[in-house]
Write a protein that holds these residues in place. Sequence first.
Motif, mmCIF file in Angstrom:
data_model
loop_
_atom_site.group_PDB
_atom_site.id
_atom_site.type_symbol
_atom_site.label_atom_id
_atom_site.label_comp_id
_atom_site.label_asym_id
_atom_site.label_seq_id
_atom_site.Cartn_x
_atom_site.Cartn_y
_atom_site.Cartn_z
ATOM 1 N N ALA A 262 0.829 -1.208 0.000
ATOM 2 C CA ALA A 262 0.000 0.000 0.000
ATOM 3 C C ALA A 262 0.862 1.257 0.000
ATOM 4 O O ALA A 262 0.577 2.229 -0.712
ATOM 5 N N VAL A 263 1.919 1.256 0.809
ATOM 6 C CA VAL A 263 2.839 2.397 0.841
ATOM 7 C C VAL A 263 3.443 2.634 -0.534
ATOM 8 O O VAL A 263 3.478 3.770 -1.031
ATOM 9 N N ASP A 264 3.905 1.561 -1.176
ATOM 10 C CA ASP A 264 4.478 1.689 -2.517
ATOM 11 C C ASP A 264 3.458 2.249 -3.502
ATOM 12 O O ASP A 264 3.785 3.096 -4.352
ATOM 13 N N SER A 265 2.222 1.773 -3.408
ATOM 14 C CA SER A 265 1.201 2.193 -4.367
ATOM 15 C C SER A 265 0.937 3.697 -4.290
ATOM 16 O O SER A 265 0.740 4.354 -5.319
ATOM 17 N N PHE A 266 0.939 4.243 -3.068
ATOM 18 C CA PHE A 266 0.733 5.683 -2.980
ATOM 19 C C PHE A 266 1.928 6.448 -3.517
ATOM 20 O O PHE A 266 1.772 7.373 -4.324
ATOM 21 N N PHE A 267 3.118 6.101 -3.091
ATOM 22 C CA PHE A 267 4.282 6.883 -3.499
ATOM 23 C C PHE A 267 4.608 6.710 -4.979
ATOM 24 O O PHE A 267 5.325 7.536 -5.558
ATOM 25 N N ASP A 268 4.057 5.674 -5.614
ATOM 26 C CA ASP A 268 4.250 5.493 -7.053
ATOM 27 C C ASP A 268 3.328 6.387 -7.879
ATOM 28 O O ASP A 268 3.476 6.452 -9.110
ATOM 29 N N LEU A 269 2.387 7.079 -7.240
ATOM 30 C CA LEU A 269 1.537 8.012 -7.968
ATOM 31 C C LEU A 269 2.380 9.163 -8.520
ATOM 32 O O LEU A 269 3.456 9.475 -8.007
ATOM 33 N N ASP A 270 1.872 9.827 -9.556
ATOM 34 C CA ASP A 270 2.621 10.938 -10.126
ATOM 35 C C ASP A 270 2.624 12.114 -9.143
ATOM 36 O O ASP A 270 1.709 12.252 -8.312
ATOM 37 N N PRO A 271 3.651 12.974 -9.214
ATOM 38 C CA PRO A 271 3.789 14.066 -8.244
ATOM 39 C C PRO A 271 2.578 14.978 -8.160
ATOM 40 O O PRO A 271 2.186 15.405 -7.062
ATOM 41 N N ALA A 272 1.945 15.279 -9.287
ATOM 42 C CA ALA A 272 0.798 16.186 -9.270
ATOM 43 C C ALA A 272 -0.364 15.594 -8.471
ATOM 44 O O ALA A 272 -1.059 16.309 -7.738
ATOM 45 N N THR A 273 -0.571 14.297 -8.613
ATOM 46 C CA THR A 273 -1.651 13.645 -7.868
ATOM 47 C C THR A 273 -1.363 13.666 -6.375
ATOM 48 O O THR A 273 -2.246 13.954 -5.558
ATOM 49 N N LYS A 274 -0.129 13.383 -6.009
ATOM 50 C CA LYS A 274 0.214 13.397 -4.587
ATOM 51 C C LYS A 274 0.055 14.792 -3.993
ATOM 52 O O LYS A 274 -0.329 14.934 -2.813
#
Length: 351
Positions: free
Chosen positions: A57-69
């Motif tokens: 789950a941690v990986d899945s969030f941080f793998d999002l593109d910077p704008a989404t984060k």
Amino acid sequence: MEFHVPVIDISPYVDGGSETERRAVAGAIDAAASTVGFMQITGHAIPRQVLDDFADAVDSFFDLDPATKQDYRTPPEINRGYSPPKSESLSLSLGVESATRMNDFFEAFNVGVSAAAYPHIEFSAYDYAENLWPTQVPGFRAPVEAYFAHAARIARTLTTAFADALELPPGYFTRFTDHSLDVLRMNNYALPPGSIDLDGELTGMGEHTDYGIVTVLWADQAPGLQILGADTRWHDVQPADDALLVNLGDLMARWTNERWLSTLHRVMPPITNGTIQRRRSAAFFHDGNPDARIETLPCCIGDGSKYEPITIADHLRAKLAGSRALQPNANAAREAARVLAATSGDGSPVE
């Protein structure tokens, strides 16, 4: 003497061990807390599947593109949501204008206890803010909440053991933690190639002490974490197999009049051949009730207290104003002195 972070099996407190077994664990905790301020715990009973699902789950969030984060950023006073790289400076929580200011390249995502968990008590919206759950990662919330529950259980198990170690009445800390400001901070130290200049001033996370009572840390077995020893040298630390790292925060140092240590630590860049390697960690901060007043325990006063009484809320706000709002904390003179002793060029190496 070789630097060593003790490994302590806490299963007697998890599985209902005998009084003799629990006494041995409490003694080991007292020794580690008094000499290092860090320990590694085994026997914590977190199922492997919970840890694996949480890591995914941690990986899945941080793998999002910077704008989404970026959509999950919150104001500095709200300790929830996303913090992008180079937006915080942990050294300012100590009031230290670090040479590495604004070069803390980690990114983080925070969740915590919300006011809904304690409907019978009125709280500050800042202290018990609602969580931001990323809709782009539908499988994120459940594994994070599962791990959060286990980390909260472990933190409370440890405070039970702390009372025994300090020869306090059973359950002594419960009245200070029954509506605790618990926060889980998930950290990522890998950034896209070319997104940052790998210069000599770069730090993963600047030198700091943790703010609350106790921190339970899950981390990759990757290099980076360093602890400041009594010899004023920085020592590399990596978790043992199946172990969680545990360290004490400033509030426990205040309570015990520094019989127990809130140890300075930092994260250096995990760099191989000029590339930042992925390093993940998740720190569960068990910080206590915001309205609780912390003053030196009678058993630890000795020749006099080193600290004035303070509420947990006031203490945490001063710390967070440093790290998140970049306002140097003027109330951390003792901690700042230790940082400067380790980096002042007096013969104590910084690496």
